[in-house]
Design an enzyme around this catalytic site. Structure first.
Site, PDB file in Angstrom:
ATOM      1  N   ASP A   1     121.965  63.432   4.285  1.00 42.11           N
ATOM      2  CA  ASP A   1     120.791  63.450   5.155  1.00 42.11           C
ATOM      3  C   ASP A   1     119.703  62.488   4.687  1.00 42.11           C
ATOM      4  O   ASP A   1     119.265  62.528   3.538  1.00 42.11           O
ATOM      5  CB  ASP A   1     120.237  64.866   5.215  1.00 42.11           C
ATOM      6  CG  ASP A   1     119.281  65.068   6.375  1.00 42.11           C
ATOM      7  OD1 ASP A   1     118.273  64.342   6.444  1.00 42.11           O
ATOM      8  OD2 ASP A   1     119.537  65.952   7.202  1.00 42.11           O
TER       9      ASP A   1
ATOM     10  N   SER B   1     118.183  61.842  10.585  1.00 38.57           N
ATOM     11  CA  SER B   1     118.780  63.142  10.880  1.00 38.57           C
ATOM     12  C   SER B   1     118.809  63.376  12.392  1.00 38.57           C
ATOM     13  O   SER B   1     119.381  62.584  13.130  1.00 38.57           O
ATOM     14  CB  SER B   1     118.030  64.240  10.133  1.00 38.57           C
ATOM     15  OG  SER B   1     118.783  65.427  10.070  1.00 38.57           O
TER      16      SER B   1
END
Length: 755
Positions: free
Chosen positions: A231, A84
């Site tokens: 993610d 991320s």
């Protein structure tokens, strides 16, 4: 002495010599072997170090502070893996940027713009700008041909963020094997289908970083190699195992993930949803932390109340990362190298990547379009100003892509600089929205005041885009309420640039007209019904203006509703030709902060076009906005004139309502001519529930007149208001109080556009 005795003595001596020689050989060999071993040991003396950067949104800026300390302590990094936000910081560092350069990017970036998908109004086509005045909600779900509702796969497609990441890593965009970056690198994403972690070690670096931070439901998934990726925090937020697999002997792991909320904070749906996500992330993070050994270094910056969405506080997170790394200095010291070694190490890394870097503005020798849409290639190329044989102008390319994306037809518009047969080229990819090309759009307006003047309008519109290769559009809308009606229209560009267009409309409309010739309490209210056709031919001037000429031919009926009846034609015919020119550079129509908009229109009603009355009208309207800090000043004017004082009921002008002589009821005043000057000040006071909220006041002056010769600014009525405004997803909401001369006052509640 016998021969045997002599030989025996000599054999003893010879044996001693042999033993001495053998021992010497053994000792010499041992020394050589030791030296070789020592040399090899010296070569392998430095253990490989892997840097692991976790996800955590805005908190990830702390990673930059940690890297600053590692650079200062001359700690060589051999591998990087990130998730991320950690994948972005890690990817930029692996590409060759220094911590200072990354800090400059993160702290100067307009995160509000980067993390939203609203197309800047300046980039939207002028046709779409005019749609803003229709009181339709911006959100428009798709509708399939078999009437199935379709929605985007995320609140944002990430178009702006994609371009930012592309720009940042453009110098290494030719590197497709991430082991060939300055520092070998891996980004972690999650397969949305299986839930498994996906380690990205090759391909498009910007796309890999973008996939790693695609928070589900917020950002649309990214497709790579047939997998839908989101993610990486959902599957491996602290990828320690990944750098070990890459070859790291020692791990420096930095965990900036959001801690779990306390029980008292779990009082809302948002809080509970955030907690569920954090639980998933925390579980896999703890599993990775458990694999750390005594030779590894674990850094957890104390970021306090800086949340994953606090991108306005990235500058505060960086020094916290510095402090956290400095607190681990005793453990980090054993990984430190000499300045000379670190300089050579860095130089070698830079030399390796420099051979693969390309110029930031290579000569573009060819341009190719990967067009995954219904539009013709020429329509898209018409909006590209990049020329073959010229250096790549990134700013111009991003502006051109913004205008293509501003057509609101595409899920994503991206580019890639490629090398083919020794030539540099530009590949533009456009992907049509999967939830189009049919869209439903709703709208709702409501207004009320203390005098009982209350009304609402509800609108439902169906739009089919790209009905042909020139981007023709067909729309049908129905409205119920104070102003009711239905219309169907086609907006058809006549060329690939959409400069020229034709715009036919069929419509039926009902609304109310208050008729008070002397602006006194003796008024009459009529319900007007009209139907007919409107045909216009026009030209757009880029995204900022347009002009058109047209003809309207309609029939209608006026029905008396309230008050004293005045002599009017109950049945009427409308026959008009009109011409107008308009400009619109406002950044927003609900709460404008910069720019201006204006329109001037001439209308000629004549019996030869089928009208009952002959008259000419000129309409002029302008608005401008200027902002400093949180303060905005909006100025505006309206001047509507009937040149020969012969306008029938259906062509009169109305005035009254919030910001339109505040204190009067909506459309309380009417006349054949009017003028209005207004100045509005507003200040943004908060982003309550992420909704921009404003307070302000206004000053206004104006009136209506029956005859143009009677216009006298000494008769102007002065008015003003105070108000609270909230920019909501369904439209602007205003609560205000207005006061005008002669004890006219109103309390307003309005949902819908005013400017």
């Amino acid at each position: 002495m016998s021969i045997d005795s002599h030989w025996g003595k000599n054999r003893v001596i010879s044996t001693v010599h042999v033993v001495i020689i053998v021992c010497a050989i053994i000792i010499w060999s041992s020394v050589i072997v030791f030296q070789v071993d020592a040399s090899d040991s010296k070569t392998e003396e430095r253990l490989k170090i892997g840097l692991v950067l976790s996800g955590g949104g805005a908190r990830g800026a702390a990673h930059i502070g940690v890297i600053k300390v590692l650079e200062r302590m001359h700690i060589p990094i051999d591998y990087i893996a990130g998730t991320s936000m950690g994948s972005i910081v890690g990817g930029l560092y692996a590409s060759g940027m220094t911590s200072a350069q990354i800090e400059g990017v993160v702290t100067s970036l307009d995160w509000d713009n980067a993390l939203q998908d609203d197309i800047p109004r300046k980039d939207r086509s002028f046709r779409l700008k005019t749609d803003d005045r229709n009181n339709l909600i911006k959100s428009k779900p798709g509708l399939s041909d078999n009437l199935e509702i379709k929605t985007p796969s995320g609140l944002m497609q990430g178009q702006i963020l994609d371009l930012i990441l592309k720009r940042l890593v453009l110098p290494v965009s030719s590197v497709h094997d991430f082991d060939e970056l300055k520092i070998p690198y891996r980004a972690i994403a999650t397969d949305l289908v299986t839930g498994n972690a996906v380690v990205l070690g090759s391909g498009d670096l910007a796309k890999a970083m973008r996939a790693s931070m695609s928070v589900p439901a917020i950002f649309a998934p990214v497709e790579i190699d047939g997998k839908l990726l989101v993610d990486g925090g959902l599957s491996n937020n602290l990828p320690i195992d990944v750098v070990r697999t890459m070859g790291a002997d020692i791990v420096i792991a930095v965990d900036i993930s959001t801690p779990l909320l306390a029980r008292e904070a779990l009082t809302s749906i948002l809080g509970i949803t955030e907690q569920l996500t954090s639980i998933m992330t925390r579980k896999n993070t703890e599993e990775q932390i458990a694999t750390l050994t005594s030779k590894d270094v674990f850094i957890v910056p104390d970021l306090g109340d800086i949340t994953s969405s606090s991108f306005d506080r990235t500058g505060q997170a960086i020094p916290i990362g510095v402090l956290a790394a400095e607190q681990k200095q005793p453990e980090l010291l054993r990984l430190s190298s000499s300045k000379a070694f670190y300089t050579d190490f860095q130089a070698l890394q830079l030399a390796n990547i420099s051979r693969k870097k390309r110029a930031s503005n290579p000569i573009i020798e060819f341009i190719r379009l990967d067009n995954q849409s219904r539009l013709s290639d020429d329509v898209i190329f018409a909006r590209l100003q990049i020329k073959e044989g010229s250096p790549l102008d990134i700013a111009l390319l991003e502006e051109n892509i913004g205008k293509i994306y501003g057509l609101e037809l595409f899920e994503n518009v991206s580019y890639e600089v490629v090398e083919e047969d020794g030539r540099s080229g530009l590949v533009i990819q456009v992907i049509e929205r999967f939830w189009g090309p049919n869209y439903l759009q709703a709208g709702f307006t409501m207004s009320g005041n203390g005098q009982g003047d209350n009304f609402y309008n509800f609108t439902l519109a169906y739009t089919r885009t790209a009905i042909n290769h020139l981007n023709g559009e067909w729309r049908t809308a129905v409205q119920l309420g104070k102003s009711s009606g239905i219309y169907t229209e086609i907006f058809q560009p006549l060329d690939t640039t959409s400069q020229f267009f034709i715009h036919p409309r069929l419509l039926y409309h009902q609304d109310t007209m208050r008729f008070s010739p002397n602006n006194n309490d003796n008024y009459s209210e009529y319900r007007l019904e009209r139907y007919g056709v409107d045909l216009a031919l026009g030209r757009e001037f880029g995204t900022w203006g347009a002009s058109r000429i047209g003809i309207r031919r309609m029939k209608g009926h006026a029905k008396h509703k309230v008050g004293l009846p005045y002599p009017v034609d109950e049945d009427f015919n409308i026959g008009e030709i009109y011409a107008n020119i308009s400009f619109d550079k406002l950044d927003d129509l609900d709460f404008p902060r910069t720019g201006y908009a204006s329109i001037i229109e001439y209308i000629m009603s004549d019996g030869q076009f089928g009208a009952d009355s002959d008259f000419d009208q000129i309409l002029l309207q302008a608005t401008g906005a200027k902002t400093w800090g949180k303060n905005t000043l909006i100025t505006g004017m309206k001047v509507y004139l009937t040149l020969d004082d012969n306008a029938p009921l259906q062509n009169r002008f109305q005035l009254g309502g919030l910001f339109n002589l505040s204190g009067f009821q909506t459309d309380e005043l009417s006349g054949q001519s009017l003028s209005l000057l207004r100045m509005i000040y507003m200040r943004q006071i908060s982003d309550f529930l992420l909704l921009p909220t404003y307070v302000g006041f206004s000053f206004e002056s104006g009136n209506t007149w029956e005859k143009i010769d009677n216009i006298n600014f000494a008769d102007a009525i002065f008015a003003g208001s105070i108000f609270l405004g909230v920019d909501t997803p369904i439209g602007p909401v205003y609560i205000g109080y207005g006061q005008a001369e002669n004890n006219n006052s109103s309390i307003y509640f309005k949902l819908g556009k005013i400017f």
